[in-house]
Design a protein around this motif. Structure first.
Motif, mmCIF file in Angstrom:
data_model
loop_
_atom_site.group_PDB
_atom_site.id
_atom_site.type_symbol
_atom_site.label_atom_id
_atom_site.label_comp_id
_atom_site.label_asym_id
_atom_site.label_seq_id
_atom_site.Cartn_x
_atom_site.Cartn_y
_atom_site.Cartn_z
ATOM 1 N N PHE A 42 -5.670 0.532 -10.080
ATOM 2 C CA PHE A 42 -4.842 1.410 -9.257
ATOM 3 C C PHE A 42 -3.770 2.057 -10.125
ATOM 4 O O PHE A 42 -2.911 1.365 -10.673
ATOM 5 C CB PHE A 42 -4.219 0.621 -8.101
ATOM 6 N N VAL A 43 -3.851 3.369 -10.247
ATOM 7 C CA VAL A 43 -2.975 4.133 -11.141
ATOM 8 C C VAL A 43 -2.158 5.135 -10.312
ATOM 9 O O VAL A 43 -2.168 5.087 -9.085
ATOM 10 C CB VAL A 43 -3.801 4.851 -12.228
ATOM 11 N N THR A 44 -1.457 6.054 -10.986
ATOM 12 C CA THR A 44 -0.539 6.928 -10.256
ATOM 13 C C THR A 44 -1.229 8.024 -9.468
ATOM 14 O O THR A 44 -0.740 8.426 -8.409
ATOM 15 C CB THR A 44 0.459 7.574 -11.230
ATOM 16 N N VAL A 64 -2.086 -2.214 -2.227
ATOM 17 C CA VAL A 64 -1.785 -2.790 -0.912
ATOM 18 C C VAL A 64 -1.981 -1.746 0.183
ATOM 19 O O VAL A 64 -2.524 -2.031 1.258
ATOM 20 C CB VAL A 64 -0.353 -3.360 -0.884
ATOM 21 N N THR A 65 -1.545 -0.521 -0.064
ATOM 22 C CA THR A 65 -1.696 0.521 0.953
ATOM 23 C C THR A 65 -3.163 0.877 1.164
ATOM 24 O O THR A 65 -3.574 1.226 2.277
ATOM 25 C CB THR A 65 -0.900 1.776 0.580
ATOM 26 N N VAL A 66 -3.962 0.798 0.096
ATOM 27 C CA VAL A 66 -5.396 1.041 0.239
ATOM 28 C C VAL A 66 -6.018 -0.034 1.113
ATOM 29 O O VAL A 66 -6.819 0.254 2.016
ATOM 30 C CB VAL A 66 -6.075 1.095 -1.145
ATOM 31 N N TRP A 67 -5.647 -1.282 0.854
ATOM 32 C CA TRP A 67 -6.155 -2.392 1.676
ATOM 33 C C TRP A 67 -5.783 -2.176 3.137
ATOM 34 O O TRP A 67 -6.615 -2.327 4.039
ATOM 35 C CB TRP A 67 -5.571 -3.717 1.172
ATOM 36 N N ALA A 68 -4.521 -1.801 3.398
ATOM 37 C CA ALA A 68 -4.057 -1.612 4.770
ATOM 38 C C ALA A 68 -4.799 -0.462 5.447
ATOM 39 O O ALA A 68 -5.167 -0.550 6.629
ATOM 40 C CB ALA A 68 -2.557 -1.352 4.781
ATOM 41 N N GLY A 87 -9.141 -7.486 -3.138
ATOM 42 C CA GLY A 87 -9.881 -7.251 -1.904
ATOM 43 C C GLY A 87 -10.102 -5.770 -1.655
ATOM 44 O O GLY A 87 -11.201 -5.342 -1.276
ATOM 45 N N ALA A 88 -9.068 -4.973 -1.891
ATOM 46 C CA ALA A 88 -9.203 -3.527 -1.713
ATOM 47 C C ALA A 88 -10.243 -2.942 -2.663
ATOM 48 O O ALA A 88 -11.052 -2.085 -2.280
ATOM 49 C CB ALA A 88 -7.852 -2.842 -1.933
ATOM 50 N N GLY A 89 -10.241 -3.414 -3.913
ATOM 51 C CA GLY A 89 -11.227 -2.935 -4.881
ATOM 52 C C GLY A 89 -12.641 -3.257 -4.464
ATOM 53 O O GLY A 89 -13.549 -2.424 -4.571
ATOM 54 N N SER A 90 -12.835 -4.470 -3.973
ATOM 55 C CA SER A 90 -14.169 -4.873 -3.518
ATOM 56 C C SER A 90 -14.624 -4.025 -2.339
ATOM 57 O O SER A 90 -15.784 -3.581 -2.272
ATOM 58 C CB SER A 90 -14.147 -6.358 -3.129
#
Length: 463
Positions: free
Chosen positions: A138-140, A347-351, A119-122
């Motif tokens: 999602f990488v470092t 997950v943090t990107v989505w949030a 979802g975050a990627g989309s």
């Protein structure tokens, strides 16, 4: 209540107390650390004790001992390097990621975090105006985002040249010509080195660090074979953006793969007032960024975006009998990143995106650029201060006459502690660089930054 749960509860409560106290101190504490690492080595080192300590006592000891050596990087008065703060929803969700303790490599094994990251990627592709078929990994950090994208480029360019990289490796392969602007970030060169592609050819840039398309055309015309062109969204000193329409048109004429290093600048695409800076970048093949820098999620969270999903998955993926795949899914997260085992960074990107919405992201990025412009305007009005770059994004570079004075002012600013700004060297001059990267930096902090520099300059002149 089980013994294990009770121990978790006490330790987490202690962590919450210390974290809340730390965040509450950011508004008025000195930005720099009070002591250096050499002063803390004894406290954290020495012989490993034979007997352990209760978890909550470990947390208390850790927090109290570390506090003097912490830099207030999350402060709205921190302008060093290009380091962002952390949004509340992103920070809290990061705690959940640690508590959930999910290995985000397999969709089948960790369906919730896989769905969240998808979802975050989309949302990212929509927000940044990038091709919807692109893969998002999602990488470092931005370094590994560039590495991952350029690994996909290497795989595709060699495959199109008839070379089987997976079977035959690089020895004897057609040489990939790599071209970069004179003021690209050094991590691009590092990624090329990791990939065995060697030192890139350097293309000239203008006074703000923007690659010159005519110079790129001449460099590409001077050779043949597979080519990788690395462009830049956000020069680390000037904040300038390469001319994407012209540069990508030139690269396409020569059949090159185009990668965009947008560690902090890619987010200009999310802001209507700044979108002109990045016009045409969506026609590239891959894009790398860091969600910590401008979106303001916790470390670590780089993002690799590749239009050619097959190339990315061929470059990064593996097959093993013990990995259980989700037959209904679009593939597994590990196929898009260098790591197999990893935390659920997306997950943090989505949030962050859920808490802000597209309007909130735009306001956040535009606010950072506005604060940089306010700082630049305030500094330009001071006698003896030169603003060296065209301030159109989040970076401000200043000098104070000769290099010795600039170094002295920089040292005074850091010692004063009201703000933190890092020195650097740009276009053969020592400079003081201001990077606005925190979601909370507004007019008050901009004024404090100008006052701190004014005071430092006056002190150096009077010494």
């Amino acid at each position: 209540m089980s013994h294990g749960y009770d121990e978790y509860a006490r330790a987490l409560a202690a962590a919450a107390r210390h974290a809340t106290a730390w965040l509450g101190s950011l508004s008025d504490r000195p930005v720099g650390p009070a002591v250096g690492a050499h002063r803390l080595t004894a406290a954290f080192g020495g012989p490993l004790p034979r007997k352990g300590m209760p978890a909550e006592d470990v947390v208390d000891l850790l927090a109290k001992t570390a506090e003097p050596g912490l830099m207030a990087m999350p402060s709205a008065r921190f302008f060093g390097w290009v380091i962002g703060g952390t949004l509340p929803a992103a920070l809290a969700s990061d705690w959940l990621v640690s508590a959930w303790d999910q290995n985000a490599c397999l969709r089948y094994a960790a369906p919730a975090v896989a769905a969240i990251e998808e979802g975050a990627g989309s949302w990212l592709l929509e927000l940044l105006g990038l091709p919807g078929q692109s893969d998002v990994g999602f990488v470092t950090g931005a370094t590994m985002a560039n590495f991952t994208c350029m690994a996909a480029a290497r795989w595709r360019l060699l495959a199109d040249a008839g070379w089987d990289l997976d079977s035959d490796g690089l020895f004897g392969a057609p040489r990939i010509r790599c071209l970069v602007g004179r003021e690209r970030h050094d991590t691009v060169d590092l990624g090329l080195r990791y990939l065995g592609l060697g030192k890139p050819a350097v293309v000239d840039a203008d006074s703000q660090g923007r690659l010159i398309p005519e110079a790129l055309d001449a460099a590409l015309a001077g050779g043949s074979g597979p080519a990788l062109v690395c462009l830049q969204a956000g020069n680390v000193h000037s904040g300038a953006f390469d001319p994407f329409p012209e540069a990508i048109r030139v690269a396409r004429k020569h059949g090159a793969w185009v990668h965009v290093d947008g560690a902090f600048g890619l987010w200009a695409a999310a802001a209507p007032e700044l979108r002109h800076l990045i016009r045409g970048y969506e026609n590239a093949d891959s894009w790398g960024t860091d969600a910590h820098k401008t979106l303001n999620v916790p470390y670590d969270c780089g993002i690799a975006i590749v239009r050619d999903a097959a190339a990315l998955r061929s470059a990064m993926g593996l097959h093993a009998s013990y990995l259980v795949h989700d037959a209904e899914g679009p593939g597994d997260p590990f196929e898009k990143v260098p790591e197999l085992s990893r935390r659920a960074r997306g997950v943090t990107v989505w949030a962050a995106l859920k808490s802000l919405g597209s309007d909130g992201v735009a306001a956040q990025v535009e606010g950072m650029a506005a604060a940089a412009s306010e700082i630049a305007a305030g500094l330009a009005g001071l006698d003896g201060v030169e603003v060296l770059n065209d301030v159109g994004y989040t970076q401000v570079c200043v000098a104070f006459g000769d290099d010795a004075t600039t170094r002295a002012v920089t040292a005074r600013v850091i010692r004063d502690g009201r703000v933190w700004m890092s020195g650097s060297r740009w276009r053969d001059r020592d400079i003081l660089r201001v990077s606005v990267s925190n979601w909370r930096t507004e007019g008050d902090e901009a004024g404090t930054a100008v006052d701190a520099i004014r005071s430092a300059l006056a002190a150096v002149r009077g010494s």
